[in-house]
Design an enzyme around this catalytic site. Structure first.
Site, PDB file in Angstrom:
ATOM      1  N   LYS A  36       0.856  -1.199   0.127  1.00  0.00           N
ATOM      2  CA  LYS A  36       0.040  -0.014  -0.225  1.00  0.00           C
ATOM      3  C   LYS A  36       0.955   1.152   0.251  1.00  0.00           C
ATOM      4  O   LYS A  36       0.720   2.043  -0.829  1.00  0.00           O
ATOM      5  CB  LYS A  36      -0.841   0.179   1.358  1.00  0.00           C
ATOM      6  CG  LYS A  36      -1.871  -0.935   1.344  1.00  0.00           C
ATOM      7  CD  LYS A  36      -2.893  -1.287   2.518  1.00  0.00           C
ATOM      8  CE  LYS A  36      -2.237  -1.244   3.968  1.00  0.00           C
ATOM      9  NZ  LYS A  36      -1.464  -2.314   4.163  1.00  0.00           N
ATOM     10  N   ARG A 111      -9.674   0.795   8.807  1.00  0.00           N
ATOM     11  CA  ARG A 111      -9.310  -0.630   8.987  1.00  0.00           C
ATOM     12  C   ARG A 111     -10.309  -1.288   9.824  1.00  0.00           C
ATOM     13  O   ARG A 111     -10.149  -2.450  10.029  1.00  0.00           O
ATOM     14  CB  ARG A 111      -7.981  -0.399  10.010  1.00  0.00           C
ATOM     15  CG  ARG A 111      -6.840  -0.435   9.172  1.00  0.00           C
ATOM     16  CD  ARG A 111      -5.591  -0.607  10.206  1.00  0.00           C
ATOM     17  NE  ARG A 111      -4.310  -1.454   9.901  1.00  0.00           N
ATOM     18  CZ  ARG A 111      -3.514  -0.885   9.321  1.00  0.00           C
ATOM     19  NH1 ARG A 111      -3.373   0.559   8.846  1.00  0.00           N
ATOM     20  NH2 ARG A 111      -2.205  -1.456   9.046  1.00  0.00           N
ATOM     21  N   ARG A 150      11.247  -5.266   5.162  1.00  0.00           N
ATOM     22  CA  ARG A 150      10.921  -3.939   4.858  1.00  0.00           C
ATOM     23  C   ARG A 150      12.029  -3.178   5.587  1.00  0.00           C
ATOM     24  O   ARG A 150      12.590  -3.383   6.695  1.00  0.00           O
ATOM     25  CB  ARG A 150       9.564  -3.401   5.190  1.00  0.00           C
ATOM     26  CG  ARG A 150       9.337  -1.865   5.047  1.00  0.00           C
ATOM     27  CD  ARG A 150       7.807  -1.633   5.222  1.00  0.00           C
ATOM     28  NE  ARG A 150       6.996  -2.318   6.228  1.00  0.00           N
ATOM     29  CZ  ARG A 150       5.828  -2.364   6.269  1.00  0.00           C
ATOM     30  NH1 ARG A 150       5.111  -1.705   5.154  1.00  0.00           N
ATOM     31  NH2 ARG A 150       5.074  -2.815   7.249  1.00  0.00           N
ATOM     32  N   ARG A 183      11.285  -1.072  10.934  1.00  0.00           N
ATOM     33  CA  ARG A 183       9.972  -0.721  12.087  1.00  0.00           C
ATOM     34  C   ARG A 183      10.234  -1.667  13.136  1.00  0.00           C
ATOM     35  O   ARG A 183      10.498  -3.063  12.585  1.00  0.00           O
ATOM     36  CB  ARG A 183       8.784  -0.594  11.340  1.00  0.00           C
ATOM     37  CG  ARG A 183       8.404   0.506  10.585  1.00  0.00           C
ATOM     38  CD  ARG A 183       7.207   0.512   9.760  1.00  0.00           C
ATOM     39  NE  ARG A 183       6.229  -0.029  10.437  1.00  0.00           N
ATOM     40  CZ  ARG A 183       5.038  -0.481   9.593  1.00  0.00           C
ATOM     41  NH1 ARG A 183       4.892   0.114   8.372  1.00  0.00           N
ATOM     42  NH2 ARG A 183       4.038  -0.970  10.160  1.00  0.00           N
ATOM     43  N   ARG A 194      -0.581  -9.005  13.154  1.00  0.00           N
ATOM     44  CA  ARG A 194      -1.150  -7.978  12.296  1.00  0.00           C
ATOM     45  C   ARG A 194      -2.006  -8.548  11.135  1.00  0.00           C
ATOM     46  O   ARG A 194      -2.954  -8.053  10.948  1.00  0.00           O
ATOM     47  CB  ARG A 194      -0.184  -6.842  11.818  1.00  0.00           C
ATOM     48  CG  ARG A 194       0.259  -5.841  12.872  1.00  0.00           C
ATOM     49  CD  ARG A 194       1.863  -5.406  12.352  1.00  0.00           C
ATOM     50  NE  ARG A 194       1.867  -4.703  11.217  1.00  0.00           N
ATOM     51  CZ  ARG A 194       2.963  -4.571  10.886  1.00  0.00           C
ATOM     52  NH1 ARG A 194       4.128  -5.062  11.130  1.00  0.00           N
ATOM     53  NH2 ARG A 194       3.083  -3.799   9.528  1.00  0.00           N
TER      54      ARG A 194
HETATM   55  P1  ADP Z   1       2.366  -1.804   3.268  1.00  0.00           P
HETATM   56  O1  ADP Z   1       2.070  -0.359   3.179  1.00  0.00           O
HETATM   57  O2  ADP Z   1       0.963  -2.585   2.661  1.00  0.00           O
HETATM   58  O3  ADP Z   1       2.392  -2.391   4.504  1.00  0.00           O
HETATM   59  P2  ADP Z   1       4.769  -1.657   1.686  1.00  0.00           P
HETATM   60  O4  ADP Z   1       4.212  -0.753   0.439  1.00  0.00           O
HETATM   61  O5  ADP Z   1       5.477  -0.798   2.861  1.00  0.00           O
HETATM   62  O6  ADP Z   1       3.489  -2.431   2.249  1.00  0.00           O
HETATM   63  O7  ADP Z   1       5.476  -2.632   1.212  1.00  0.00           O
HETATM   64  C1  ADP Z   1       5.905  -3.943   2.141  1.00  0.00           C
HETATM   65  C2  ADP Z   1       7.435  -4.322   1.556  1.00  0.00           C
HETATM   66  O8  ADP Z   1       7.237  -5.045   0.500  1.00  0.00           O
HETATM   67  C3  ADP Z   1       8.086  -3.291   1.334  1.00  0.00           C
HETATM   68  O9  ADP Z   1       9.644  -3.674   1.956  1.00  0.00           O
HETATM   69  C4  ADP Z   1       8.234  -3.029  -0.345  1.00  0.00           C
HETATM   70  O10 ADP Z   1       9.500  -2.556  -0.837  1.00  0.00           O
HETATM   71  C5  ADP Z   1       7.937  -4.429  -0.701  1.00  0.00           C
HETATM   72  N1  ADP Z   1       6.944  -4.298  -1.640  1.00  0.00           N
HETATM   73  C6  ADP Z   1       6.076  -3.560  -1.924  1.00  0.00           C
HETATM   74  N2  ADP Z   1       5.236  -3.883  -3.248  1.00  0.00           N
HETATM   75  C7  ADP Z   1       6.124  -5.107  -3.790  1.00  0.00           C
HETATM   76  C8  ADP Z   1       6.029  -5.965  -5.033  1.00  0.00           C
HETATM   77  N3  ADP Z   1       5.010  -5.833  -5.777  1.00  0.00           N
HETATM   78  N4  ADP Z   1       6.757  -6.942  -5.028  1.00  0.00           N
HETATM   79  C9  ADP Z   1       7.719  -7.334  -4.020  1.00  0.00           C
HETATM   80  N5  ADP Z   1       8.010  -6.477  -2.760  1.00  0.00           N
HETATM   81  C10 ADP Z   1       7.001  -5.416  -2.614  1.00  0.00           C
HETATM   82  P1  ADP Z   2       1.104  -1.940   7.725  1.00  0.00           P
HETATM   83  O1  ADP Z   2       0.022  -1.404   6.492  1.00  0.00           O
HETATM   84  O2  ADP Z   2       2.377  -2.442   7.220  1.00  0.00           O
HETATM   85  O3  ADP Z   2       0.133  -2.661   8.430  1.00  0.00           O
HETATM   86  P2  ADP Z   2       0.510   0.668   8.907  1.00  0.00           P
HETATM   87  O4  ADP Z   2       1.792   1.688   8.960  1.00  0.00           O
HETATM   88  O5  ADP Z   2      -0.284   0.966   7.971  1.00  0.00           O
HETATM   89  O6  ADP Z   2       1.295  -0.829   8.470  1.00  0.00           O
HETATM   90  O7  ADP Z   2       0.113   0.311  10.620  1.00  0.00           O
HETATM   91  C1  ADP Z   2       0.938  -0.010  11.430  1.00  0.00           C
HETATM   92  C2  ADP Z   2       0.194   0.024  12.748  1.00  0.00           C
HETATM   93  O8  ADP Z   2      -0.373   1.243  13.243  1.00  0.00           O
HETATM   94  C3  ADP Z   2      -1.099  -0.831  12.832  1.00  0.00           C
HETATM   95  O9  ADP Z   2      -0.684  -2.535  13.050  1.00  0.00           O
HETATM   96  C4  ADP Z   2      -1.902  -0.226  14.104  1.00  0.00           C
HETATM   97  O10 ADP Z   2      -1.481  -0.596  15.416  1.00  0.00           O
HETATM   98  C5  ADP Z   2      -1.775   1.176  13.862  1.00  0.00           C
HETATM   99  N1  ADP Z   2      -2.737   1.710  12.892  1.00  0.00           N
HETATM  100  C6  ADP Z   2      -2.323   2.258  11.563  1.00  0.00           C
HETATM  101  N2  ADP Z   2      -3.433   2.659  11.008  1.00  0.00           N
HETATM  102  C7  ADP Z   2      -4.575   2.253  11.695  1.00  0.00           C
HETATM  103  C8  ADP Z   2      -6.076   2.629  11.775  1.00  0.00           C
HETATM  104  N3  ADP Z   2      -6.524   3.097  10.579  1.00  0.00           N
HETATM  105  N4  ADP Z   2      -6.679   2.002  12.697  1.00  0.00           N
HETATM  106  C9  ADP Z   2      -6.127   1.404  13.982  1.00  0.00           C
HETATM  107  N5  ADP Z   2      -4.990   1.515  14.106  1.00  0.00           N
HETATM  108  C10 ADP Z   2      -4.054   1.617  12.975  1.00  0.00           C
END
Ligand code: ADP
Ligand code: ADP
Ligand code: ZN
Length: 238
Positions: A36, A111, A150, A183, A194
């Site tokens: 995302k 979420r 990541r 992170r 998660r």
């Molecule tokens: P999210 O915000 O959904 O948690 P991220 O965009 O931070 O996900 O991506 C999670 C990890 O996977 C990052 O290290 C990113 O570089 C990698 N990643 C994102 N998209 C792809 C993809 N299409 N193929 C392989 N790795 C990816």
């Molecule tokens: P990812 O997409 O990799 O799960 P985020 O950065 O979106 O990571 O979220 C990290 C953490 O921040 C979540 O596990 C949660 O604890 C908190 N968080 C983020 N967005 C929300 C939301 N909309 N509602 C509740 N908790 C949230």
């Protein structure tokens, strides 16, 4: 009205229609590690809209040691969700800012169904609605590897992956030479939690937005650039 003023009226009216049509109000759905944040950067640039990540806003609050940050830290480290009312406050404030008038991209929000319903209420009050909910579909089996690998730049926030998207600078950012960090919640145990939370609390939103008729789904197993191409095509076609 003179002919000239009628022509001016039509011109202004038409430009408003075109402007409104151009506005993109989007949300990004997908499990942790789906991509995302990575896609959000390109989408926000493509449509010239602010990227609003509740995760990033919460992490900034932790860094600054705010009251909200203090409340959120241990919850985020355990992989659970921050309470809906705290998150809603952040989002409502943010959506009222001027830059959201030309659209916005919400990443990691909503979420829960409660958050989605509250968002609908806020948007209704502002007399606007979402154009699309973009669902990045990725099998659970690849998520842990994605999240654990990541790495994020301390300075500019760019996201890399040790294997799938390494920085050309090694352990520093290829864009700004900032140090890369992992992170604290990107460890196997917390990521697994998660994913569980995603399945029970967030996945129901797919049906929620499907019912609203605004869901588009993209196969998130493809390369980063292919996923983006797919999203851009879906948004333009609809
Ligand atoms: P999210 O915000 O959904 O948690 P991220 O965009 O931070 O996900 O991506 C999670 C990890 O996977 C990052 O290290 C990113 O570089 C990698 N990643 C994102 N998209 C792809 C993809 N299409 N193929 C392989 N790795 C990816
Ligand atoms: P990812 O997409 O990799 O799960 P985020 O950065 O979106 O990571 O979220 C990290 C953490 O921040 C979540 O596990 C949660 O604890 C908190 N968080 C983020 N967005 C929300 C939301 N909309 N509602 C509740 N908790 C949230
Ligand atoms: Zn950087």
């Amino acid at each position: 009205m003179t002919t000239q003023s009628v022509q001016n009226f039509i011109k202004i009216h038409q430009s408003n229609i075109i402007k409104d049509f151009d506005i993109m109000r989007l949300i990004l759905l997908g499990p942790p590690g789906a991509g995302k944040g990575t896609q959000a950067l390109s989408i926000a640039k493509e449509f010239n809209i602010p990227h609003i990540s509740t995760g990033n806003i919460l992490r900034a609050n932790i860094k600054q040691g705010t009251e909200l940050g203090l409340k959120a830290k241990s919850i985020m480290d355990s992989g659970l969700l921050v309470p809906d009312n705290l998150v809603m406050e952040i989002v409502e404030d943010r959506l009222k800012q001027d830059d959201c008038k030309r659209g916005f991209l919400l990443d990691g929000f909503p979420r829960t169904i409660v958050q989605a319903e509250s968002l609908d209420n806020i948007l209704e009050k502002l007399n606007i609605s979402l154009n699309f909910a973009i669902n990045i579909q990725v099998d659970t089996s690849v998520l842990v590897e994605r999240a654990v690998g990541r790495r994020i730049c301390k300075e500019c926030g760019a996201t890399y992956h040790t294997i799938f998207n390494p920085s050309k600078g090694g352990d520093v950012c290829e864009l700004c030479s900032g140090k890369l960090y992992q992170r604290p919640d990107d460890n196997e145990k917390t990521v697994s939690k998660r994913i569980e939370v995603y399945i029970s609390e967030t996945a129901p939103l797919i049906g929620y937005y499907q019912q609203q008729g605004i869901l588009v789904t993209i196969d998130g197993h493809q390369s980063i650039s292919k996923v983006f191409e797919g999203i851009a095509k879906l948004l333009r076609r609809n």
